[in-house]
Design a protein around this motif. Structure first.
Motif, short mmCIF file in Angstrom:
data_model
loop_
_atom_site.label_atom_id
_atom_site.label_comp_id
_atom_site.label_asym_id
_atom_site.label_seq_id
_atom_site.Cartn_x
_atom_site.Cartn_y
_atom_site.Cartn_z
N ASN A 264 1.10 -0.97 0.08
CA ASN A 264 0.14 -0.40 0.31
C ASN A 264 0.84 1.16 0.15
OD1 ASN A 264 -2.85 -0.60 -0.13
ND2 ASN A 264 -2.46 -1.46 1.68
N LYS A 267 2.16 1.55 -3.73
CA LYS A 267 0.94 2.67 -4.42
C LYS A 267 0.77 3.49 -4.04
CE LYS A 267 -4.49 1.78 -4.68
NZ LYS A 267 -5.37 0.22 -4.68
N LYS A 270 2.95 5.89 -5.56
CA LYS A 270 2.84 6.05 -7.37
C LYS A 270 2.88 7.38 -7.71
CE LYS A 270 1.52 1.42 -8.85
NZ LYS A 270 1.05 0.76 -10.04
N ASN A 324 -6.26 -10.02 -1.76
CA ASN A 324 -5.74 -8.25 -1.22
C ASN A 324 -4.26 -8.34 -2.28
OD1 ASN A 324 -8.26 -6.82 -0.43
ND2 ASN A 324 -7.84 -7.43 2.01
N GLN A 327 -4.13 -8.74 -5.42
CA GLN A 327 -4.95 -7.00 -6.47
C GLN A 327 -2.99 -6.44 -5.97
OE1 GLN A 327 -8.30 -6.33 -7.52
NE2 GLN A 327 -6.37 -4.41 -8.09
N LEU A 328 -3.29 -5.74 -4.72
CA LEU A 328 -1.94 -4.85 -4.73
C LEU A 328 -1.10 -4.99 -5.91
CD1 LEU A 328 -1.73 -3.92 -0.86
CD2 LEU A 328 -2.74 -2.53 -2.76
N ILE A 330 -1.37 -6.62 -8.44
CA ILE A 330 -1.06 -6.84 -9.58
C ILE A 330 -1.52 -5.58 -10.11
CG2 ILE A 330 -3.53 -6.86 -12.29
CD1 ILE A 330 -3.29 -8.98 -10.33
N GLU A 331 -1.69 -4.56 -9.45
CA GLU A 331 -1.18 -2.98 -9.08
C GLU A 331 -0.23 -2.51 -9.17
OE1 GLU A 331 -4.18 -0.88 -6.19
OE2 GLU A 331 -6.12 -2.21 -7.16
N ASN A 332 0.52 -3.05 -8.47
CA ASN A 332 2.18 -2.57 -8.05
C ASN A 332 2.81 -3.02 -9.79
OD1 ASN A 332 1.41 -0.37 -6.41
ND2 ASN A 332 1.35 -2.30 -5.08
N SER A 334 2.27 -5.40 -11.90
CA SER A 334 2.49 -6.32 -13.13
C SER A 334 2.97 -6.57 -14.11
CB SER A 334 0.80 -5.86 -13.95
OG SER A 334 0.65 -4.85 -14.39
N ASN A 346 -5.15 -12.93 -11.17
CA ASN A 346 -6.17 -12.51 -11.83
C ASN A 346 -7.03 -13.81 -11.25
OD1 ASN A 346 -6.41 -10.40 -13.14
ND2 ASN A 346 -4.71 -10.96 -15.01
#
Length: 782
Positions: A264, A267, A270, A324, A327-328, A330-332, A334, A346
Motif C-alpha cells: 500500500n 501504491k 506512485k 488483497n 490485487q496490490l 497486480i496494481e504495483n 504487473s 487474476n
C-alpha cells in the motif's frame, strides 16, 4: 530532486488526508459522543478522568472520536467553535503529558507506539487546514501552534519508541531501525505503527526516503539459515509461510500485515519521485507467499495451529487478505509478472476462493506440501484436509498470552494435527476440547480446567533439531523427535515468563507421519515418561473432533461390527485392551473417516468416546470471558500408554476414501516396515516412505533394501520404469551439500555408482535460504 520531493509530499499529504486512517480500529469503541462532550470542560480536561497513563490514553482516543466530524474533507465539516476550542485545549494538555513521559522502554508498548501516534496522525488530518496554517505562518495563535507541536511529538513516537538499546535509538530515521527486532519488523513496523503516515504528516523527506528503502527490501525471504542476513527476520519465509513474533508460523497476522502495508505504501508513492527509487527484479517470493499462506485455511476456517487467537470464539475466518495481496501485486508490479503469473493472480481475484484454484501444478494450492521453515506437512484437496504441526529447536511454538488472548497453547506444536472434510470438524468442536488431548499429540493427560493459564510469546517447541518432511503430488511423509523444551528465554521486552503447568513436560517420542493418497499412517516409537513423578497416564490422541454421524466400530477379537447412533446419549468403548495379544485390527468410522489401530505396533489400550460435552470458552481465550457455553457433540479416540511408560509405541491409520472399512483393511493397503527410534517406514505396492533418525539403519522390504548417508526423510515412488526419489535434511545442516541414497535395485542415472550390492544415488541438497526443502530426482530402473 529534493525540491521535487518537497513539492510532492505536500500533494501526497492532502491525498492521504482525505480519509481517516485506520479509524475503525482506533476508536470504534469510543462512541459515547454526548457523554464525552458533557465531561469535556472549558480547559480541555475530562472531568471523569485523572492524569494516569491509562486515563491520558483514553482521553486522547476520546478527543480523536470527537474530532472526526471536523474533518476538513467532509462535505459539511462541523463548525462548533466552542467544542473545537475545548478539543484543542485537550489535545495540548493530554498529548503533552503523553509525550513528556520519561519511561522510554517496554512500558510504552503498545499504546504509546501504535494507538497514540495513530490518533495523533488522525487529529492532524482532521484539522489539516489549521495545521497547515501554522506551518505557513498564517495562523499565529498559541493554542493551535501548541496543538501542532504536541501532535507532532506524539506521532513521532511511532519512530522513536520503545528504545531498542542500540545505535538506532540515536538515529531512528534510518533503515536499520526497521530491522532485526520484533518491535520493528512485519506488521509491527509498517501497519500497527503509523510510521509511513507520520512521515507524510511531518512532511519529512528523510523519513519517506527511509520508508522507500524498507519497502524495497521486504519481499525477500527469511529462513532458519539466513535470518541474520534477511532484511526482515519475520516476514515472508522461503517455504511460503510467514513468521511473526519470532520463527513461528503466523500467516494471518504480522507477516501478511507488514507485506500488505508495504504494498500500500508503494501504491501511495506512485507518481511521486520515490516511485523511481523502488526497484525489484521479480515477485517470485511474494507469489510463493500468496500460494503458501492459502494452505493454512480450509473452506472458511483457519487451521488451529497459528497465532494467539486459535481459541477466540468466532464463526468464520476471513482470508480476504490473500486477494488483497494479489490485487496490490497486480496494481504495483504487473510489469514484473510473467503471463502465467498474471493469469494466476487474476484467477485468484476472479474466484475469491482458493478451493477453486484448479489446473495449477500440485503444491501451488492443492496436493501435499511440506513447509520446512515451519515443520508443517499439509495435504489439501477438495475432499480432504490434513495439517500437521511438528516441533524442532529451530521453530518457536505457538504463542499465548492469558491477559489478552489464548491462555493455554501448551500442546499446539507437539505434533498436533487436524483431519477434516469441510473445516467445521474443528471449528465446531474446539470450544469443548480437552487441550492435553489435541489430535495427534502424545502427552500426559490432565484436565483442561486444571491447566494453569500463562503467557509465553515463543510458545513451546522441542529440544531436538530433527524435524523434516517430503512431499510430491498427493503423497508425503514427515517425522520429528518430540521432547518439550522447558528452558526459558527472554521475550522481546526482556521478560521471562514462568511455566504454570509443570505436568506438560517430561514426555519423549519419535513420531512419523505418512500420507499415501487418501490414507494417513501415524507411527510413534520410544514413548517414555522421563518425569513419572508428575503422575497420570500418557496418551496419544488419534482424534478429538465433532461427533457428526453415527459411529461404526469393531473391537479387537470381536466377530461383529457395531453401530452407535447419534440419537443416543454417549458411549465409551475399549477397542483394544492393554494386555490384548490379538492381531485383529480394531477400527472406528465416524464422519467419513476410518480410524484403524495396528495392534502389532501399538502398546496400550485403545479407547473410543462419544459424548455431549459442555464448552469452556472462558478457559481458552481472554476475549471469551463473556461467551456463552453450550453442549457440543464430541468424538474422541486415543491410545492409553498407561502411567510411566518406557519405550512404548503406536501405529494407526486414518482413511478418507470411499471403500468400506472391511474391504479396505482386507486389501492390506499399507505395510509397516519399521517403527523404532532409528527408523519409521511404511510401504505399499509402488511406494516406500521412511524417516531415518540415524544413518546406520537399513530399511528392508520384500523387494529392496535402502540406506542413507545422513539422517533423512525419504520417499521412493515407482511410476513405470522410473523411480522418483524425494529427500530432505531434517537437521537443516548448511554444510550438507549432498545426500546419498543407497538401494539394492539396479538403476540407471547420471552420477549413480555401484558398490557391491548397493546402487548409490547422490542428491544435491538445496542451499541457503532453502536448506531443508525437499528435493526430487528421477532415475530409471533397469
Amino acid at each position: 530532486m529534493l525540491a521535487n520531493k518537497l513539492q510532492a509530499i505536500v500533494v501526497l499529504r492532502r491525498q492521504i488526508a482525505r480519509q481517516p486512517i485506520r479509524a475503525h480500529k482506533l476508536y470504534s469503541n469510543y462512541n459515547q459522543r454526548d457523554y464525552y462532550i458533557s465531561q469535556l470542560s472549558e480547559d480541555g480536561r475530562f472531568a471523569d478522568l485523572g492524569d494516569s497513563f491509562k486515563d491520558v490514553y483514553d482521553a486522547i482516543l476520546r478527543l480523536t472520536s470527537l474530532s472526526e466530524p471536523f474533518h476538513w474533507s467532509r462535505e459539511k465539516p462541523m463548525q462548533d467553535e466552542n467544542l473545537k476550542s475545548r478539543i484543542f485545549k485537550g489535545i495540548a494538555y493530554y498529548c503533552k503529558m503523553e509525550a513528556d513521559r520519561e519511561d522510554k522502554k517496554a512500558t510504552r508498548f503498545h499504546s504509546s507506539v501504535f494507538a497514540v501516534p495513530l490518533a495523533a496522525v488522525n487529529l492532524f488530518v482532521f484539522f489539516l487546514d489549521d495545521m497547515e496554517a501554522v506551518e505557513k505562518g498564517t495562523k499565529d495563535d498559541s493554542l493551535t501552534k501548541e496543538v501542532h507541536k504536541q501532535l507532532s511529538r506524539c506521532a513521532l513516537q511511532s519512530w522513536t519508541l520503545p528504545l531498542r538499546g542500540d545505535h538506532t535509538d540515536s538515529h531512528p530515521i534510518s533503515p536499520e531501525r526497521f530491522r532485526m527486532h520484533v518491535w520493528w519488523v512485519g506488521g509491527n513496523a509498517l501497519t500497527y505503527r503509523p510510521s509511513f503516515y507520520t512521515a507524510v504528516m511531518l512532511q519529512s523527506v528523510e523519513m519517506i526516503d527511509t520508508m522507500t528503502h524498507v519497502v524495497s527490501h521486504i519481499f525477500t525471504p527469511t529462513s532458519h539459515t539466513n535470518s541474520n542476513e534477511s532484511y526482515w527476520d519475520e516476514g515472508i519465509c522461503a517455504d511460503g509461510f510467514g513468521w511473526g513474533h519470532g520463527p513461528q508460523a503466523y500467516n494471518n497476522g504480522y507477516p501478511k500485515d507488514g507485506i500488505l502495508s508495504g504494498l500500500n505504501i508503494i501504491k501511495d508513492l506512485k507518481g511521486t519521485p520515490w516511485e523511481k527509487e523502488i526497484t525489484y527484479r521479480n515477485m517470485d517470493w511474494l507469489i510463493n507467499f500468496i500460494r503458501g499462506i492459502s494452505w493454512s485455511h480450509y473452506k472458511g476456517f483457519d487451521a488451529p495451529m497459528q497465532s494467539r487467537h486459535i481459541f477466540t470464539r468466532k464463526m468464520k475466518d476471513d482470508v480476504s487478505y490473500i486477494y488483497n495481496l494479489a490485487q496490490l501485486l497486480i496494481e504495483n508490479f504487473s510489469y514484473l509478472l510473467t503471463e502465467e503469473q498474471l493469469k494466476e493472480m487474476n484467477d485468484l481475484l476472479d474466484h475469491k476462493d482458493v478451493q477453486m484454484m484448479d489446473g495449477y501444478p500440485s503444491g501451488y494450492y492443492k496436493g501435499v506440501r511440506y513447509f520446512w521453515n515451519n515443520d508443517d506437512l499439509i495435504k489439501k484437496t477438495d475432499k480432504l484436509y490434513f495439517y500437521l504441526n511438528m516441533a524442532s529447536n529451530r521453530c518457536d511454538g505457538v504463542e499465548f498470552a492469558h491477559i489478552m488472548a489464548d491462555k493455554l497453547n501448551l500442546f499446539t506444536a507437539d505434533g498436533s494435527y487436524v483431519i477434516a472434510r469441510d473445516g467445521t470438524e474443528w471449528a465446531e468442536s474446539k470450544g469443548a476440547w480437552e487441550l492435553a488431548s489435541l489430535p495427534g499429540i502424545t502427552a500426559r493427560y490432565i484436565e483442561t480446567a486444571k491447566l494453569v493459564p500463562g503467557t509465553n510469546w515463543s510458545g513451546y517447541n522441542s529440544i531436538h533439531p530433527y524435524a523434516g518432511g517430503v512431499a510430491r503430488n498427493d503423497n508425503g511423509a514427515a517425522g520429528f523427535i518430540f521432547e518439550k523444551d522447558d528452558r526459558k528465554k527472554l521475550d522481546g521486552a526482556g521478560v521471562i515468563h514462568q511455566d504454570g503447568s509443570k505436568e506438560i513436560f517430561g514426555v519423549k517420542a519419535h513420531k512419523g507421519y505418512f500420507i499415501i493418497g487418501d490414507t494417513i499412517v501415524c507411527l510413534g516409537a520410544g514413548i517414555s515418561d522421563h518425569r513419572p513423578e508428575m503422575g497420570s497416564e500418557i496418551r496419544t490422541t488419534i482424534n478429538q473432533t465433532k461427533w457428526a454421524t453415527d459411529i461404526l466400530y469393531h473391537t479387537a477379537g470381536s466377530p461383529s461390527i457395531e453401530t452407535y447412533g447419534m440419537d443416543k446419549n454417549g458411549v465409551k468403548v475399549t477397542l483394544k485392551g492393554c494386555e490384548s495379544r490379538s492381531k485383529d485390527i480394531p477400527w472406528v468410522k465416524q464422519d467419513g473417516i476410518l480410524y484403524a489401530v495396528l495392534p502389532e505396533h501399538t502398546s496400550g489400550e485403545v479407547v473410543m468416546l462419544a459424548e455431549e460435552r459442555k464448552t469452556h470458552w472462558e478457559l481458552l481465550n481472554f476475549t471469551n470471558n463473556e461467551a456463552d457455553n453450550e453442549l457440543c457433540p464430541i468424538f474422541q479416540i486415543w491410545v492409553n500408554h498407561g502411567a510411566a511408560p518406557v519405550d512404548c509405541k503406536y501405529s494407526y491409520l486414518m482413511y478418507a476414501g470411499d471403500q468400506e472399512p472391511q474391504s479396505y483393511l482386507a486389501s492390506n493397503p499399507v505395510q509397516i516396515i519399521s517403527n523404532t527410534t532409528k527408523l519409521q517406514a511404511v510401504a505399499n505396492n509402488s511406494m516406500i516412505q521412511a524417516v531415518f533418525y540415524d544413518n546406520e539403519t537399513v530399511c528392508s522390504t520384500e523387494t529392496l533394501k535402502m540406506k542413507v548417508s545422513k539422517p533423512t526423510v525419504v520417499m521412493l515412488e515407482q511410476e513405470g520404469d522410473k523411480l522418483f526419489i524425494t529427500v530432505s535434511d531434517p537437521n537443516q545442516d548448511v554444510n550438507l551439500d549432498e545426500l546419498i541414497i543407497y538401494l539394492t535395485i539396479p538403476l540407471v542415472g547420471d552420477g549413480n555408482t555401484i558398490d557391491n550390492e548397493w546402487h548409490a544415488v547422490p542428491i544435491k541438497m538445496p542451499g541457503i535460504p532453502e536448506v531443508g526443502k525437499p528435493n526430487t530426482v528421477v532415475v530409471n530402473l533397469k
